[in-house]
Design a protein around this motif. Structure first.
Motif: not given
Length: 242
Positions: A79-85, A87-99
């Motif tokens: 899938y196309a997902l935002p990445q850091t430099r 090549g990891k998933l970029d948590a700064e461009r995500a929605v933070r959630m709490y379970t």
């Protein structure tokens, strides 16, 4: 190109409202969040409602273009997902959630108990289709995900059919007022979240290749405004009877 947004065909307030293939007039906080995100990039959203377990398959087959997903670095292959430099998933461009986990007050569980330790030998309820369920089962947890939504799981908790209910929320305290108003002192929330994690807006690689500037703009908007907007939308839906 119009963006075909895939999301669950179940009634799960405040995030998704209504059931079946048709979109509700007030579709829920998650749907509105993604519509706002797409509008920033000038994209029209077309909703496609599907059973939870069919959503990723639909994205794999280009039957939908996007979905909000609980992703891992392994998903970058498909899938196309935002990445850091790096090549990891970029948590700064995500929605933070709490379970977080709700339990019976009568069980006298210390509120500062670690839910992963406490529920290593007890039955934990989750909504049907929750991606976390499979992950915890693989770690040896006893998971009951037969109920479709929070209302049914909370009823099972009160009736002692499960020992706790794990709910994924936009902030840890977001269900506290509802629980107190509905169940009084019967149920309480453990202070330590079961998990703090992220949801990303994932796209098919084909859609991303054809609409790269728009998708990059959406990811940027989520990073800058997504969490604040999501909290506001959840508050709005919690104040409005469904």
């Amino acid at each position: 190109m119009p963006m075909r947004l895939g999301y669950v065909n179940l009634h799960r307030p405040p995030y998704f409202l209504g059931a079946g293939s048709a979109e509700a007039p007030a579709p829920g906080a998650t749907v509105e969040l993604i519509r706002d995100t797409a509008a920033f990039a000038g994209c029209l959203v077309v909703s496609v409602r599907l059973p939870p377990l069919r959503l990723r398959q639909a994205l794999d087959h280009d039957d939908i273009d996007a979905m909000l997903m609980d992703a891992s670095d392994a998903d970058l292959v498909n899938y196309a997902l935002p990445q850091t430099r790096n090549g990891k998933l970029d948590a700064e461009r995500a929605v933070r959630m709490y379970t977080v986990v709700f339990v019976r007050a009568g069980d006298e569980i210390p509120l500062d108990a670690d839910p992963r330790t406490y529920f290593s030998t007890r039955r934990l309820g989750m909504n049907n289709g929750a991606s976390l369920a499979a992950q915890l089962r693989a770690q040896g947890f006893v998971i009951d995900d037969g109920a479709q939504d929070g209302a049914r799981n909370l009823e099972k908790l009160v009736r002692r059919r499960i020992d706790g209910y794990a709910a994924t929320l936009v902030s840890p305290t977001h269900m506290d007022a509802f629980i107190a108003a509905t169940y009084g002192k019967q149920l309480v929330r453990l202070e330590t979240p079961l998990r703090v994690h992220n949801f990303w807006l994932g796209f098919s690689k084909r859609y991303y290749e054809r609409n790269r500037p728009q998708v990059d703009a959406m990811w940027g908007w989520i990073g800058s405004h997504g969490h604040t907007r999501f909290v506001d939308l959840v508050d709005k839906y919690q104040k409005t009877p469904d």
